[in-house]
Motif scaffolding. Structure first.
Motif, PDB file in Angstrom:
ATOM      1  N   PHE A  24     116.618  46.892  17.451  1.00 11.16           N
ATOM      2  CA  PHE A  24     115.229  46.791  17.789  1.00 11.16           C
ATOM      3  C   PHE A  24     114.911  45.550  17.239  1.00 11.16           C
ATOM      4  O   PHE A  24     114.760  45.575  15.846  1.00 11.16           O
ATOM      5  CB  PHE A  24     114.634  47.968  17.195  1.00 11.16           C
ATOM      6  CG  PHE A  24     113.181  47.998  17.660  1.00 11.16           C
ATOM      7  CD1 PHE A  24     112.696  48.019  18.841  1.00 11.16           C
ATOM      8  CD2 PHE A  24     112.237  48.241  16.500  1.00 11.16           C
ATOM      9  CE1 PHE A  24     111.536  48.011  19.134  1.00 11.16           C
ATOM     10  CE2 PHE A  24     110.927  48.079  16.622  1.00 11.16           C
ATOM     11  CZ  PHE A  24     110.432  48.018  18.067  1.00 11.16           C
TER      12      PHE A  24
ATOM     13  N   ASP B 298     108.280  49.115  21.781  1.00 11.06           N
ATOM     14  CA  ASP B 298     108.539  50.767  21.846  1.00 11.06           C
ATOM     15  C   ASP B 298     108.853  51.141  23.407  1.00 11.06           C
ATOM     16  O   ASP B 298     109.581  51.938  23.718  1.00 11.06           O
ATOM     17  CB  ASP B 298     107.420  51.440  21.221  1.00 11.06           C
ATOM     18  CG  ASP B 298     107.237  51.416  19.891  1.00 11.06           C
ATOM     19  OD1 ASP B 298     108.241  50.854  19.392  1.00 11.06           O
ATOM     20  OD2 ASP B 298     106.162  51.913  19.154  1.00 11.06           O
TER      21      ASP B 298
ATOM     22  N   ILE C 185     112.127  50.031  24.442  1.00 10.21           N
ATOM     23  CA  ILE C 185     113.250  51.272  23.910  1.00 10.21           C
ATOM     24  C   ILE C 185     113.350  52.387  24.858  1.00 10.21           C
ATOM     25  O   ILE C 185     114.341  52.926  25.280  1.00 10.21           O
ATOM     26  CB  ILE C 185     113.171  51.771  22.623  1.00 10.21           C
ATOM     27  CG1 ILE C 185     113.195  50.371  21.505  1.00 10.21           C
ATOM     28  CG2 ILE C 185     113.836  52.826  22.059  1.00 10.21           C
ATOM     29  CD1 ILE C 185     114.506  49.846  21.576  1.00 10.21           C
TER      30      ILE C 185
ATOM     31  N   VAL D 282     119.094  53.499  18.006  1.00 11.90           N
ATOM     32  CA  VAL D 282     118.568  52.235  17.588  1.00 11.90           C
ATOM     33  C   VAL D 282     118.672  51.601  16.254  1.00 11.90           C
ATOM     34  O   VAL D 282     118.617  52.589  15.585  1.00 11.90           O
ATOM     35  CB  VAL D 282     117.065  52.632  18.260  1.00 11.90           C
ATOM     36  CG1 VAL D 282     116.135  51.260  17.777  1.00 11.90           C
ATOM     37  CG2 VAL D 282     116.802  53.174  19.433  1.00 11.90           C
TER      38      VAL D 282
END
Ligand code: SF4
Length: 206
Positions: free
Chosen positions: A165, A172, A175, A190
């Motif tokens: 990340f 976000d 992801i 992650v």
């Protein structure tokens, strides 16, 4: 010939459940801006000649009573022409093999899986496909990433998909988008971005 850029002789954290060592292959087809293995990216890096394949095989012959597993990392291991014969040699010694891959070479994955040379696969999924060029630093045909995810998830081999990340390059929402690419029965993690030594120096700034 396998180009070897480095050897980590002992690790408890790179192969889940195994006492292992890590072989770092030299050369990568990606240029991820967050990469912290920049010395391993060029296939002809002069340091790569420091360790020969024979050196590494002899090391593992002597360490069999101390180690269970070997992590093949990089760089991108599937770029190596003789990876198959190297892994056959290591498997014949009785080691469990974990492959770390960027998923750019589904053909090599099929070959290694069909020859039963892998016991664990960790594939980095860098970004949602529309952001792959930015996060991988290359314009690979990203269909290959989807193919590799499918091959690994259906392989019956222990595996994990993982994303680093990297704010502000990933959000976000990104992801969540990556997660939607991963089959439900496959583990997905992650990982935090470590700024130190990032390839893109602007990311390394505080
Ligand atoms: S795939 Fe990316 S992070 Fe991994 S070695 Fe290559 S450039 Fe570095």
């Amino acid at each position: 010939m396998i180009r070897i850029g480095g050897l980590e002789p002992f690790t408890l954290s790179d192969y889940p459940g195994k006492v292992a060592a890590v072989v770092f292959t030299q050369g990568c087809n990606f240029r991820c801006p967050f990469c912290h293995n920049s010395s391993l990216l060029e296939i002809e890096h002069h340091q790569s000649q420091k360790l020969s394949c024979d050196d590494v095989c002899n090391f593992f012959r002597k360490r069999k009573h101390q180690l269970d597993g070997i992590v093949i990392s990089g760089g991108e291991p599937t770029l190596q022409n003789n990876l198959t014969s190297f892994l056959i040699t290591l498997k014949d010694m009785g080691y469990f093999i974990k492959l770390d891959t960027n998923g750019s070479n589904p053909k090599a994955l099929i070959d290694l899986i069909s020859k039963r040379l892998l016991d664990y696969i960790a594939m980095d999924v860098k970004a949602p496909l529309e952001k792959y060029e930015i996060l991988s630093g290359t314009s690979l045909p990203y269909e290959k990433i989807k193919q590799s995810i499918k091959i690994i998830s259906e392989s019956n081999i222990e595996h994990v998909f993982r994303t680093t990340f990297v704010p502000p390059l990933l959000s976000d929402e990104d992801i969540l988008s990556i997660k939607s690419m991963i089959p439900k029965n496959s583990p997905y993690i992650v990982q935090p971005f470590i700024k130190e030594n990032a390839l893109d120096k602007t990311l390394a700034q505080p």
